[in-house]
Enzyme design. Sequence first.
Site, short mmCIF file in Angstrom:
data_model
loop_
_atom_site.label_atom_id
_atom_site.label_comp_id
_atom_site.label_asym_id
_atom_site.label_seq_id
_atom_site.Cartn_x
_atom_site.Cartn_y
_atom_site.Cartn_z
N ARG A 187 -11.46 -12.39 18.41
CA ARG A 187 -10.58 -12.62 19.57
C ARG A 187 -11.39 -12.45 20.84
O ARG A 187 -12.55 -12.09 20.80
CB ARG A 187 -9.47 -11.57 19.57
CG ARG A 187 -10.07 -10.17 19.49
CD ARG A 187 -9.11 -9.08 19.76
NE ARG A 187 -9.58 -7.80 19.26
CZ ARG A 187 -10.40 -6.98 19.88
NH1 ARG A 187 -10.91 -7.32 21.05
NH2 ARG A 187 -10.77 -5.83 19.36
N GLU A 217 -20.33 -7.04 16.41
CA GLU A 217 -20.74 -5.73 16.91
C GLU A 217 -21.82 -5.11 16.03
O GLU A 217 -21.74 -5.20 14.80
CB GLU A 217 -19.53 -4.79 16.96
CG GLU A 217 -18.42 -5.30 17.87
CD GLU A 217 -17.31 -4.30 18.11
OE1 GLU A 217 -16.58 -4.46 19.10
OE2 GLU A 217 -17.14 -3.34 17.32
N LYS A 249 -23.28 5.41 6.35
CA LYS A 249 -24.17 6.42 6.93
C LYS A 249 -23.77 6.57 8.40
O LYS A 249 -23.57 5.57 9.09
CB LYS A 249 -25.61 5.90 6.84
CG LYS A 249 -26.62 6.77 7.51
CD LYS A 249 -27.11 7.84 6.55
CE LYS A 249 -27.98 8.87 7.26
NZ LYS A 249 -28.10 10.09 6.47
P1 ADP Z 1 -13.06 -0.04 15.57
O1 ADP Z 1 -12.76 -1.35 14.90
O2 ADP Z 1 -12.05 1.00 15.28
O3 ADP Z 1 -13.37 -0.19 17.03
P2 ADP Z 1 -15.92 0.05 14.92
O4 ADP Z 1 -16.42 -0.19 13.56
O5 ADP Z 1 -16.09 -1.03 15.92
O6 ADP Z 1 -14.38 0.50 14.85
O7 ADP Z 1 -16.60 1.35 15.49
C1 ADP Z 1 -16.23 1.89 16.74
C2 ADP Z 1 -17.22 2.94 17.16
O8 ADP Z 1 -17.30 3.98 16.17
C3 ADP Z 1 -18.65 2.46 17.32
O9 ADP Z 1 -18.89 1.84 18.55
C4 ADP Z 1 -19.40 3.76 17.17
O10 ADP Z 1 -19.31 4.55 18.32
C5 ADP Z 1 -18.61 4.46 16.06
N1 ADP Z 1 -19.17 4.16 14.74
C6 ADP Z 1 -18.69 3.30 13.81
N2 ADP Z 1 -19.47 3.27 12.70
C7 ADP Z 1 -20.48 4.13 12.93
C8 ADP Z 1 -21.64 4.56 12.18
N3 ADP Z 1 -21.90 4.09 10.94
N4 ADP Z 1 -22.46 5.44 12.76
C9 ADP Z 1 -22.23 5.93 14.00
N5 ADP Z 1 -21.17 5.59 14.75
C10 ADP Z 1 -20.29 4.70 14.22
#
Ligand code: ADP
Length: 445
Positions: free
Chosen positions: A292, A275, A201
């Site tokens: 890390r 996170e 979502k």
């Molecule tokens: P990565 O490993 O590429 O950094 P993340 O899963 O940490 O990916 O997500 C990075 C960013 O993407 C989050 O901080 C947020 O801004 C956005 N994001 C990821 N998943 C969602 C979600 N389900 N809804 C809204 N934003 C998301």
Amino acid sequence: MFSRILIANRGEIAQRIIRACREMGVQTVAVYSEADRHARYLPLADETICIGPADPAESYLNIPRIISAAEITNVEAIHPGYGFLAESAQFAEICRDCKIQFIGPDPESMRVLGDKVEARKLAARAKVPIAPGSEESVPTEDEAARLAAQIGYPVILKAAAGGGGRGMRIAHNEMSLRVAFHSAQTEAASAFKKSDVYLEKYLEQARHVEVQILADRAGNAIHLWERDCSLQRRHQKLIEETPSPALKADLRDQLCKAALRLAKAANYVNAGTVEFLLDKDQKFYFSEANTRIQVEHPVTELVTGVDLVQWQLRIASGEPIKLRQKDIGQNGAAIECRINAEDPANGFSPCPGRIERFFAPGGPGVRLDCHVHAGYEISSRYDSLIGKLIVHRRTRAEAIACMKRALEEFEIGPIKTTIPLYLEIMSHRQFVKGHVDTGFIERTW
Ligand code: ADP
């Protein structure tokens, strides 16, 4: 404690690790590519060794070359920094086979947490809330459409092996989902050599809040509170701060406890970050775990007074964590700005080139983790991060004032940097009130 370690990285994080080691009396071996031959931090290491040409595939990402360098220089351990091989379970495994201590978690924990689909399953088992989404990676476009209809739009497609904001696509309806599915798969395959994508979502106007943890082999685990990393562009962080202006004490407590539950479920050892995304209704959901040290670790160091890099070394060498949870406070407020060689006015396009003018900010409350200087040539081969400006003050308002004047002092030219954008952000009403979300920068600029 180790007597000698190798640093398998470059730039500001290599310099940061050298600094930690010098204070601890640990000798360092710094590796470098031909492009980094003149890096100023190299003379600060006890030994340096060239591992190949500028292309990361032939140097910083090249496992045989790094292992050979470690063997030739007779080190006991390797610190991978962040990026490059830091989250490669295969690299950690090879280190283990070669009897070199990898300064990080075990390859088994890295493997589960590095696969976002597996990490979601583990989080669910550890009773850590996850956003509604697919249980497995999604095999076909039709299956994606079926699931998205069930979850409700908007949805986000994410690469199972993803990182650095790549391989992500937001879809507001079935048509855009079908297009996004293929482009997400293609991007995932080229960036991560694995095309698997899954669905979640999409949480609108969410904040990104993460928890720093430390865990040792004896089973002790502590958290070092949160970092708010909501200021992003293209899902990549630009500004981070702690404490998060969005958390009340009980929600902060729940988040930190959830992070520790996940760490325990993953048999996690060493420093790590869990996170979360926090939605408009203050509900939080696990998003991923990073196995890390993070770019933004200094803000945590400043408010807790704990040197995370030094603890990484102590834990890897087998020392138990002597810090007690109740002694770890959040003292004051810290903000970090990532100084990138990018042009914010031109879609954040990278601006490699030679730095002619460089004047560093300083004074009370200012920490600068930066390896560049006048005469430094920024290579287009590497990340555009050229330094991190971090401030620490008694209150958030004072930290913002301190960051503003430090950014004003900072002079880097003629290349473009993100500094002018950060100056605008520091004065923006919404940021000053702490009312931002992950889309704030892209909506406003
Ligand atoms: P990565 O490993 O590429 O950094 P993340 O899963 O940490 O990916 O997500 C990075 C960013 O993407 C989050 O901080 C947020 O801004 C956005 N994001 C990821 N998943 C969602 C979600 N389900 N809804 C809204 N934003 C998301």
